[in-house]
Design an enzyme around this catalytic site. Structure first.
Site, PDB file in Angstrom:
ATOM      1  N   ARG A  16      33.496 -42.824  29.499  1.00 52.52           N
ATOM      2  CA  ARG A  16      32.392 -43.048  30.616  1.00 52.52           C
ATOM      3  C   ARG A  16      32.477 -44.320  31.417  1.00 52.52           C
ATOM      4  NH1 ARG A  16      27.038 -43.642  32.778  1.00 52.52           N
ATOM      5  NH2 ARG A  16      26.278 -41.901  33.585  1.00 52.52           N
ATOM      6  N   ASP A  70      20.217 -39.703  40.741  1.00 52.86           N
ATOM      7  CA  ASP A  70      20.289 -39.814  39.326  1.00 52.86           C
ATOM      8  C   ASP A  70      19.739 -41.124  38.727  1.00 52.86           C
ATOM      9  OD1 ASP A  70      21.074 -39.805  36.400  1.00 52.86           O
ATOM     10  OD2 ASP A  70      22.977 -39.907  36.991  1.00 52.86           O
ATOM     11  N   GLY A  71      18.496 -41.258  38.183  1.00 53.58           N
ATOM     12  CA  GLY A  71      18.010 -42.451  37.403  1.00 53.58           C
ATOM     13  C   GLY A  71      16.839 -42.922  38.403  1.00 53.58           C
ATOM     14  N   GLY A 102      25.879 -45.280  27.255  1.00 57.77           N
ATOM     15  CA  GLY A 102      26.874 -46.533  27.434  1.00 57.77           C
ATOM     16  C   GLY A 102      26.324 -47.532  26.165  1.00 57.77           C
ATOM     17  N   GLU A 104      -3.430 -51.500  43.540  1.00 62.41           N
ATOM     18  CA  GLU A 104      -4.672 -50.597  44.052  1.00 62.41           C
ATOM     19  C   GLU A 104      -4.324 -49.039  43.831  1.00 62.41           C
ATOM     20  OE1 GLU A 104      -6.910 -50.965  48.312  1.00 62.41           O
ATOM     21  OE2 GLU A 104      -4.855 -50.394  48.435  1.00 62.41           O
ATOM     22  N   TRP A 120      18.774 -42.461  23.413  1.00 59.34           N
ATOM     23  CA  TRP A 120      19.899 -43.351  23.739  1.00 59.34           C
ATOM     24  C   TRP A 120      20.740 -43.123  24.900  1.00 59.34           C
ATOM     25  CZ3 TRP A 120      19.327 -39.921  19.731  1.00 59.34           C
ATOM     26  CH2 TRP A 120      20.714 -38.933  19.730  1.00 59.34           C
ATOM     27  N   CYS A 174      19.490 -47.784  30.844  1.00 61.71           N
ATOM     28  CA  CYS A 174      20.775 -48.176  31.240  1.00 61.71           C
ATOM     29  C   CYS A 174      20.845 -49.780  31.785  1.00 61.71           C
ATOM     30  CB  CYS A 174      21.062 -47.784  32.701  1.00 61.71           C
ATOM     31  SG  CYS A 174      22.553 -48.281  33.568  1.00 61.71           S
TER      32      CYS A 174
END
Length: 506
Positions: A418, A358-359, A409, A486, A406, A319
């Site tokens: 969308r 989501d994401g 968008g 670390e 893909w 995205c």
């Protein structure tokens, strides 16, 4: 003047869980990952709950019927992508719902006039050694017999020999009616020491196969997402444009839950879509909405009747909304803010509306962080795109096996619905996603099992046996950039990076 948030927008990688007390009996094998998918009132059980907190993204490169069946087997749910024709999406949903756990539609079929050579070619192509023989060679033709490896010997037979001469004919087979239960079929298999059993309709047409080996497989998947008819459960994506035509088709096909797929959900169009669905179907059709990134957006969709609310704008690996439009929010901060509003909404109304993150998931442990921060489940795109079950092609890139991936968008997806803001355009004015590759990772089952093992182990480190308990007990700390370095292998030369499994979610 514009409103300014006091705190910066943070990502999952900027947080760590601090271990809590682990009491006796708090072990990974006792952890339950069951979580609500749809809204419910205080004191009631949700109409739909997930057995694992994972759903696959509404994307062309991720969620088709094959992915839906594989994920439902493990206890999650797929949302079939909506950026295709109504007929094609409904057909995918119908195929998932037609699949009966343990009942297999044959994809290795012969006709009596085919040759032994063609049998061998089909076996090489599909890997299946049990091949029904139907009158026309189709999956559901009239059953004439069966060919297995026991029916031919290559050293003594000509490759031109006809299937009809060496198949086991139907009058020597044990069959069952197509409406038989899986329990009945398994009883016949075990009582007669069969490897497979054919189920036929009243006219003798092949409908299903049941295999002995699938009995153990079925028993090894106790978390399967099944409806009241023992069919796999599946979701489907919709948009705010053709919903009056798409929703009825998906409902008729058997979709268990719908989700409005949009880059930004705090809009009049999502409310109009939800209003229409509720007017037509009441609460018999469950539908999630989104995406939002703050409490205000959550409350808008909750008040509009969304069954769950998706959180996240611009955090997906493919995205580029933040680059293109300068809009979005760090995923961790967004989840924390929305979950706080969700809890407040529950206290005020007695209605619990689940939150889907989501994401922004890069590592497996980010899933656990999202859950600890208040998400009820996560939606994953890249994670699932890597597996055999995703619909994209497997390709070689610089000697490495990859899968195509893909964004919705991207120009490739052609998914203007969308991202459209009411102009009724027929194409994207600019892209908000990229076309890419992800490393091929093998089967869904193996990878999901490893991810869930990590989640369960971490929950025990926090003294939690359920997701709500994790959210109550979790202690989170912001980490510095030096702490992040670390946290991985450092100041050594690893022999093989895969030996410490740093990034199975990417």
């Amino acid at each position: 003047m514009a409103y300014y948030f006091k705190e910066p927008a943070r990502t999952f990688n900027e947080y760590l869980l601090v271990p809590g007390y682990t009491p006796e009996g708090c072990t990974p094998d006792r952890v339950s990952l069951k979580t609500p998918l749809v809204r419910f009132e205080k004191g009631e059980e949700p109409a739909i709950s997930l057995n694992i907190p994972m759903v696959s993204a509404i994307m062309q490169a991720v969620s088709d019927d094959k992915m839906a069946e594989a994920l439902a087997t493990e206890g999650g749910m797929s949302f079939i992508y909506g950026s295709q024709s109504i007929e094609d999406e409904a057909a995918m949903v119908a195929r998932v719902k037609a699949y009966r756990a343990g009942f297999v539609t044959s994809d290795s079929n012969l006709s009596p006039d085919m040759t032994l050579n063609q049998v061998l070619e089909l076996k090489e192509q599909t890997g299946h050694s049990t091949m029904p023989v139907t009158e026309d060679g189709s999956s559901h033709g009239k059953l004439m017999g069966v060919v297995t490896e026991r029916d031919y010997r290559l050293s003594r037979m000509s490759l031109d020999e006809k299937v009809s001469s060496f198949m086991t004919p139907v009058d020597k087979l044990i069959t069952l009616p197509a409406n038989s239960t899986l329990s009945e079929a398994n009883d016949v298999i075990w009582d007669n020491k069969l490897n497979s059993l054919e189920l036929v309709d009243e006219d003798g047409h092949l409908v299903y196969l049941v295999f002995r080996k699938d009995y153990d497989s079925h028993k090894s998947n106790p978390l399967e997402m099944l409806d009241s008819s023992k069919r796999y459960m599946v979701g489907a994506g919709i948009n705010s444009h053709d919903y009056k035509d798409r929703v009825p088709a998906l409902v008729d096909a058997g979709a268990d839950c719908l989700c409005i797929d949009s880059s930004e959900g705090y809009s009049i169009w999502q409310k109009q879509t939800l209003d229409w669905i509720h007017e037509q179907y009441g609460d018999t059709v469950r539908v999630g909405a989104g995406n939002v990134v703050d409490g205000e957006g959550f409350r808008f969709l909750a008040d509009a009747g969304a069954d769950f609310v998706k959180v996240g704008i611009g955090g997906g690996s493919i995205c580029i909304t933040r680059e293109q439009k300068g809009i979005g929010r760090g995923q961790a901060t967004a989840v924390i803010d929305v979950a706080r509003e969700r809890d407040k909404y529950f206290q005020e109304t007695g209605v619990y509306v689940p939150v889907c993150s989501d994401g922004g998931i890069v590592y497996d442990h980010h899933i656990t962080l999202a859950l600890a921060m208040g998400a009820d489940f996560v939606m994953l795109g890249r994670y699932f795109a890597r597996f055999d079950e995703s619909p994209s092609n497997r390709v070689s890139v610089n000697g490495n096996i990859m899968k195509e991936y893909w964004g919705e968008g991207s120009a490739r997806a052609r998914n203007w619905q969308r991202y459209d803001l009411g102009e009724k355009k027929s194409g994207l004015q600019f892209v908000e996603g990229v076309d890419s590759y992800v490393p091929y990772a093998g089967s869904l089952k193996t990878n999901v099992a490893q991810t869930l093992a990590k989640i369960r182990s971490t929950m025990c480190n926090c003294g939690a046996l359920t997701i709500p308990e994790l959210q109550e007990k979790a202690k989170l700390t912001v980490v510095s950039s030096t702490s992040i370095v670390e946290g991985g292998a450092h100041d050594v030369l690893p022999k093989d990076k895969s030996s410490y499994g740093a990034n199975s979610a990417s």
